[in-house]
Design a protein around this motif. Structure first.
Motif, PDB file in Angstrom:
ATOM      1  N   GLU A  36      93.077  17.518 -35.086  1.00  0.00           N
ATOM      2  CA  GLU A  36      93.528  18.344 -35.118  1.00  0.00           C
ATOM      3  C   GLU A  36      92.290  19.096 -35.508  1.00  0.00           C
ATOM      4  O   GLU A  36      92.125  20.415 -35.473  1.00  0.00           O
ATOM      5  N   VAL A  37      91.705  18.709 -37.314  1.00  0.00           N
ATOM      6  CA  VAL A  37      90.749  19.451 -37.170  1.00  0.00           C
ATOM      7  C   VAL A  37      89.396  19.213 -36.747  1.00  0.00           C
ATOM      8  O   VAL A  37      89.119  20.418 -36.639  1.00  0.00           O
ATOM      9  N   LEU A  38      89.135  18.930 -35.283  1.00  0.00           N
ATOM     10  CA  LEU A  38      88.494  18.922 -34.428  1.00  0.00           C
ATOM     11  C   LEU A  38      88.547  20.047 -33.530  1.00  0.00           C
ATOM     12  O   LEU A  38      87.579  20.929 -33.321  1.00  0.00           O
ATOM     13  N   ARG A  39      89.996  20.030 -33.268  1.00  0.00           N
ATOM     14  CA  ARG A  39      90.445  21.334 -32.723  1.00  0.00           C
ATOM     15  C   ARG A  39      89.830  22.640 -33.544  1.00  0.00           C
ATOM     16  O   ARG A  39      89.191  23.537 -32.440  1.00  0.00           O
ATOM     17  N   GLY A  40      89.942  22.910 -34.857  1.00  0.00           N
ATOM     18  CA  GLY A  40      89.198  24.148 -35.292  1.00  0.00           C
ATOM     19  C   GLY A  40      87.987  23.939 -35.474  1.00  0.00           C
ATOM     20  O   GLY A  40      87.579  25.330 -36.180  1.00  0.00           O
ATOM     21  N   MET A  41      86.908  23.696 -35.209  1.00  0.00           N
ATOM     22  CA  MET A  41      86.133  23.374 -34.868  1.00  0.00           C
ATOM     23  C   MET A  41      85.324  24.854 -34.304  1.00  0.00           C
ATOM     24  O   MET A  41      84.022  25.503 -34.438  1.00  0.00           O
ATOM     25  N   GLY A  42      86.323  25.429 -33.300  1.00  0.00           N
ATOM     26  CA  GLY A  42      85.861  26.169 -32.906  1.00  0.00           C
ATOM     27  C   GLY A  42      85.753  27.470 -33.848  1.00  0.00           C
ATOM     28  O   GLY A  42      84.696  27.858 -33.355  1.00  0.00           O
ATOM     29  N   SER A  84      80.708  28.242 -37.586  1.00  0.00           N
ATOM     30  CA  SER A  84      79.050  28.751 -36.624  1.00  0.00           C
ATOM     31  C   SER A  84      78.682  27.858 -35.769  1.00  0.00           C
ATOM     32  O   SER A  84      78.438  26.273 -35.953  1.00  0.00           O
ATOM     33  N   ALA A  85      77.985  27.447 -35.358  1.00  0.00           N
ATOM     34  CA  ALA A  85      76.923  26.711 -34.139  1.00  0.00           C
ATOM     35  C   ALA A  85      76.046  25.940 -35.172  1.00  0.00           C
ATOM     36  O   ALA A  85      75.771  25.082 -34.585  1.00  0.00           O
ATOM     37  N   GLU A  86      75.855  26.280 -36.359  1.00  0.00           N
ATOM     38  CA  GLU A  86      74.782  25.401 -37.658  1.00  0.00           C
ATOM     39  C   GLU A  86      75.758  24.283 -38.158  1.00  0.00           C
ATOM     40  O   GLU A  86      75.535  23.159 -38.064  1.00  0.00           O
ATOM     41  N   GLU A  87      76.330  24.515 -37.830  1.00  0.00           N
ATOM     42  CA  GLU A  87      77.546  23.745 -38.776  1.00  0.00           C
ATOM     43  C   GLU A  87      78.503  22.238 -37.914  1.00  0.00           C
ATOM     44  O   GLU A  87      78.842  21.553 -38.483  1.00  0.00           O
ATOM     45  N   ARG A  88      78.613  23.347 -36.313  1.00  0.00           N
ATOM     46  CA  ARG A  88      79.229  22.164 -35.747  1.00  0.00           C
ATOM     47  C   ARG A  88      79.093  21.331 -35.632  1.00  0.00           C
ATOM     48  O   ARG A  88      79.766  19.748 -36.227  1.00  0.00           O
TER      49      ARG A  88
END
Ligand code: PHE
Length: 346
Positions: free
Chosen positions: A41-47, A50-54
């Protein structure tokens, strides 16, 4: 998000530490690392990141996952080992425990007597012959010089199956059958043990089914003294060296002359007691010189050959030998009776 991940990690590791069964551990694996678990679920929220944090977060998720997975793996090994130890402990065999006693069987007293008599006669060159228990009228009576009209047939009240077949009333038909097989050629030397049947009412001394051992010898120059000598050996072997025998005249249709054979009483040594009814002698068998008609009917030349035959009652021998007072004991299979013979050596 990072905090949430750390929380999940702590929670999962706690549960792994507490798990005490493999099934529980597997449930934790499914709950935290499965597709529907909170980490996915956490992974899904990664959208939303920001591109940096991902990539940073991605790496962190992997670290958390690996950490949980490796702890689960470790715990699994521990639990598996414990399970094996528990199983071994339960299944441990104490080789120092005393074994369970096995009840030892032994031969029936009648079998003992038969085997003893067989051994004795085999030692004297006899062979053991057998024949059918359902016998034809011909072999049971006619071939033994008991023609249909013979009054001796009344003596033996028989179990007839048809007019021509019956349960054999004695083992003598084996005599007739064996002689026939020899086709007039001597010598013949057999004993035949087996069951026989008569329409007697069962009581302490009678049984509608009992056992006999028939003996037959045919050769040139066989005489009554051969029979007497043979039975003397038998009596001494089975009942003891001190035993003597005596022959009394008797009648059987298939032997002429015929005799009843008594042995001196083992209980009183011949003085007279209740077992021998005060006579000092006990009747144990019948026999005689094979009737020439029986020889001729079986194809033997009665001028060239002669023979003797005898019939032993197995139960009678066993009763005298072991001091049994009721023939029915042999047939009721009471272990209290049967186990008493464990101690007898012969
Ligand atoms: N067959 C006889 C019976 O049953 C016994 C016997 C056998 C007698 C052989 C003589 C010879 O009574």
């Amino acid at each position: 998000m990072q905090e949430r991940l750390q929380e999940l990690q702590a929670e999962a590791l706690q549960k792994v530490a507490e798990a005490s069964e493999l099934k529980e551990l597997n449930d934790i694996r499914v709950a935290y690392l499965g597709k529907k678990g909170p980490i996915t679920e956490v992974l899904r929220g990664m959208g939303k990141l920001s591109a940096e944090e991902r990539p940073k977060m991605g790496a962190l998720v992997n670290v958390v996952r690996e950490e949980i997975a490796s702890k689960i793996e470790e715990k699994q090994q521990v639990l598996e080992e414990t399970a094996v130890h528990a199983k071994l402990a339960v299944e441990k065999i104490d080789v120092t425990l005393p074994g369970r006693p096995v009840n030892k069987g032994n031969h029936h007293p009648l079998t003992r007597v038969i085997e003893e008599v067989e051994d004795l006669f085999i030692g004297m060159g006899y062979t053991v012959a057998e024949g059918p228990e359902v016998e034809t009228d011909f072999y049971n009576f006619e071939a033994l010089n008991l023609p249909k009209s013979h009054p001796a047939r009344d003596m033996q009240d028989s179990f007839y199956i048809t007019e021509e077949t019956l349960m054999r009333t004695h083992t003598s038909p084996v005599q007739a059958r064996t002689m026939e097989k020899h086709k007039g050629q001597g010598p013949v030397k057999i004993i035949c043990p087996g069951k026989v049947y008569r329409r007697d009412n069962d009581d302490a001394t009678h049984s509608h089914q009992f056992m006999q051992i028939e003996g037959l010898v045919i050769d040139e120059n066989i005489s009554m003294s051969d029979l007497k000598g043979t039975l003397e050996v038998f009596a001494k072997q089975v009942f003891g060296k001190e035993r003597e025998i005596r022959l009394r005249p008797s009648f059987f249709p298939f032997t002429e002359p015929s005799v009843e054979i008594d042995i001196s009483c083992k209980i009183c040594g011949g003085k007279g007691c209740s077992v021998c009814k005060g006579t000092g002698w006990i009747e144990v068998l019948g026999g005689g010189i094979v009737h020439p008609n029986v020889l001729e009917m079986a194809g033997f030349d009665s001028k060239k050959y002669s023979g003797f035959a005898f019939g032993i009652g197995v139960e009678r021998i066993a009763m005298l030998k072991y001091g049994v007072d009721d023939i029915r004991h042999f047939y009721t299979n009471d272990v209290r009776f049967l186990t008493q013979f464990n101690r007898h050596e012969s």
